[in-house]
Design an enzyme around this catalytic site. Sequence first.
Site, PDB file in Angstrom:
ATOM      1  N   GLU A 187       2.112  -9.230  -8.626  1.00  0.00           N
ATOM      2  CA  GLU A 187       2.334  -7.887  -9.130  1.00  0.00           C
ATOM      3  C   GLU A 187       3.654  -7.809  -9.894  1.00  0.00           C
ATOM      4  OE1 GLU A 187       1.821  -4.892  -6.140  1.00  0.00           O
ATOM      5  OE2 GLU A 187      -0.295  -5.379  -5.894  1.00  0.00           O
ATOM      6  N   GLY A 193       0.788  -1.220   0.000  1.00  0.00           N
ATOM      7  CA  GLY A 193       0.000   0.000   0.000  1.00  0.00           C
ATOM      8  C   GLY A 193       0.822   1.273   0.000  1.00  0.00           C
ATOM      9  N   HIS A 220       2.811   5.723  -4.383  1.00  0.00           N
ATOM     10  CA  HIS A 220       2.842   4.261  -4.503  1.00  0.00           C
ATOM     11  C   HIS A 220       1.520   3.599  -4.114  1.00  0.00           C
ATOM     12  CE1 HIS A 220       7.115   4.838  -5.079  1.00  0.00           C
ATOM     13  NE2 HIS A 220       7.187   5.443  -3.911  1.00  0.00           N
ATOM     14  N   ARG A 276      -3.950 -12.179  -0.624  1.00  0.00           N
ATOM     15  CA  ARG A 276      -5.280 -11.797  -0.156  1.00  0.00           C
ATOM     16  C   ARG A 276      -6.068 -11.266  -1.335  1.00  0.00           C
ATOM     17  NH1 ARG A 276      -4.659  -6.381  -0.735  1.00  0.00           N
ATOM     18  NH2 ARG A 276      -2.635  -5.463  -0.200  1.00  0.00           N
ATOM     19  N   HIS A 299       2.509  -0.509 -13.862  1.00  0.00           N
ATOM     20  CA  HIS A 299       2.192  -1.527 -12.851  1.00  0.00           C
ATOM     21  C   HIS A 299       1.143  -2.470 -13.436  1.00  0.00           C
ATOM     22  CE1 HIS A 299       1.563  -2.794  -8.523  1.00  0.00           C
ATOM     23  NE2 HIS A 299       0.539  -3.338  -9.126  1.00  0.00           N
TER      24      HIS A 299
END
Length: 668
Positions: free
Chosen positions: A283, A172, A243, A299, A216
Amino acid sequence: MDRPKLYRRFRKLLIANRGEIALRVIRTAKAMGLQTVAVYSEADRGAMHVAAADETVLLGPARARDSYLDIARVIAAARATGAEAIHPGYGFLSESAEFAQACLDAGLVFVGPTAAMIRAMGSKSGSKMLMEEAGVPLVPGYHGEAQDEATLARHAGRIGFPVLLKASAGGGGRGMRIVRSPSELAGAITSAKREAKAAFGDDRMLIEKYVDNPRHIEVQVIGDSHGNLLSLFERECTLQRRHQKVIEEAPSPTLNPAQREAVCAAARKAASSVDYVGAGTIEFVSDGKDVFFIEMNTRLQVEHPVTEMVTGIDLVEWQLRVAFGEVLPLKQDQLRLNGHAIEARLYAENAAKNFMPSVGRIRTWRLPEATNGLRIDAGYREGDAVSPYYDAMLAKVIAWAPTRGDAIERLNRGLEQTDIRGIVSNVPFLSALVMHPAVAANDIDTGFIERELKVLTAPPPPAGDLELCAAVVAILGKEAKAAQAEAASPWQTFGWMPVGRRERMFCFRQGHEDERKVSLRYGNGPATLLIGERELALGWSANSDGVIELALDGVSSRIVAGIEGHELYLRTRNGRFDLHWVDPFGGDDEEQVGEDRIVAPLPGTVVALLAEEGVTLEKGAPILTLEVMKMEQTLRAPFAGVLKAIKCKVGDIVQEGAELAEVEPVGQ
């Protein structure tokens, strides 16, 4: 990898979370016939997720570590209510191996991967080693155990600046810093470690080569306990700030079919390296040609709705079925992409003031209807309080359409129909972002928002005739409503008089602009409004929802208006406007806070003092750091001067408006 985990059918589910994700899980669980249990802190007693569940349990005080992060209290709540399973949502305990193990030890089904899988993939450094062994492409970096500053500096020099410093245990954007030169490294390490320790209880760092102009890309995966593992296509989350993702979409507009298959195959290889069970996300960062593994989130992700809308799959339902021990309903070759979906995250924050979080009570909460390709996942409603203790996300607006361009247009229409008052929201910023020509052209990277910030946070245009007339009508409507309690009299109606006509002057101010004047003329004929030399025929009607049907010289417009005291909010076809009504009878002055006082913008904790009393500061020099809503905010000198006093110490919990320091201008 060994799977010491319970998989069995259950009837009662506890959701160990809050806000929109708790509501999201409750909605699907109830549709599947499950009983639901909500947990809450003292700050969330009246929250939406508490009202939505079948049973509720108070965990403890407002601070997350005493409530939502307290494993023993969550397990006790499950036992007290007879819940057989726990869904962790995202954030809080969702990626805690200790929590997953505690559920297993208590005989509870944890709706997620095993503790061993979380440990293997939850450690960014450990997962990089696994990916290297599995042949998944990696960004050059350091993922070792040695964490002293000298070791980190040596490896940063080996990798070559710029580098990305990241918290090994978190996500996060917390505990993450871009470091562009050796001189910046020591301060970045200290700050990132402190933020990571506060957010995740773990201050270990890893270092990666920073990819310039990166994109991303992430892939949704899900596995069952029978050895089946699927990739549910990819999402693009390139539009980020600090970010943290702001806009997410699926599929990626950047990848062609061959690249899509390659990145999905790499994601399946990554998840297969730990025999993954449950929903997760792999990711990647892309330099425009190749993709490199960043991390795995073990998750459900905030942005999972865009995947659901292009696949037709309810990911929460699949999570629960996997936890039941069932086989995944589809095979890889049965999955199909349909159309395009894009999501915007609505936050309680002031984009014009460096995205400062906003707290308070929501006085107006108006979101579009979830129809015609729009989906709303919300965690708040009108009257709810946004507290400083948790993440500032209010809701998500998700749009689906056959094409990307149509999905963007639909999302923008949804944002244009959104009004949130009482707190400051990022809705105007989101509207400006999704309608930026570069976003439509997909000419973006993860630094796009920072580069275009002035454009994206530009103040609204000056109010025009429409807005000024709407402001007058909003005031008249409020006055008419107040007069309804009195006996009916024709003299209480502004448009009627037995003889002659009268005139009433209204003055408005927008920001720091000069006052603008509007004259209302009324009496025994039609009402008109005079702005400068222009006289406009006025007609209007209003409903109880703050919607005004306004007619000026026969041209009709629908306006959304809100008025509190002398402050007016207007949404017209020209945008959103905040106007101040200058009271002709006085009582309009506001106490001014001297600029020499450094005050807490929100409740928070002082985590660092960055200057000493008596030093001379340049304008913008850092003075101290507050932790607010799990993010660090640096307070800076408003002008060049001497730091006269520091009125707090590290560890102090301060309230909004508390004076923290005083700067004396040079020459005084």
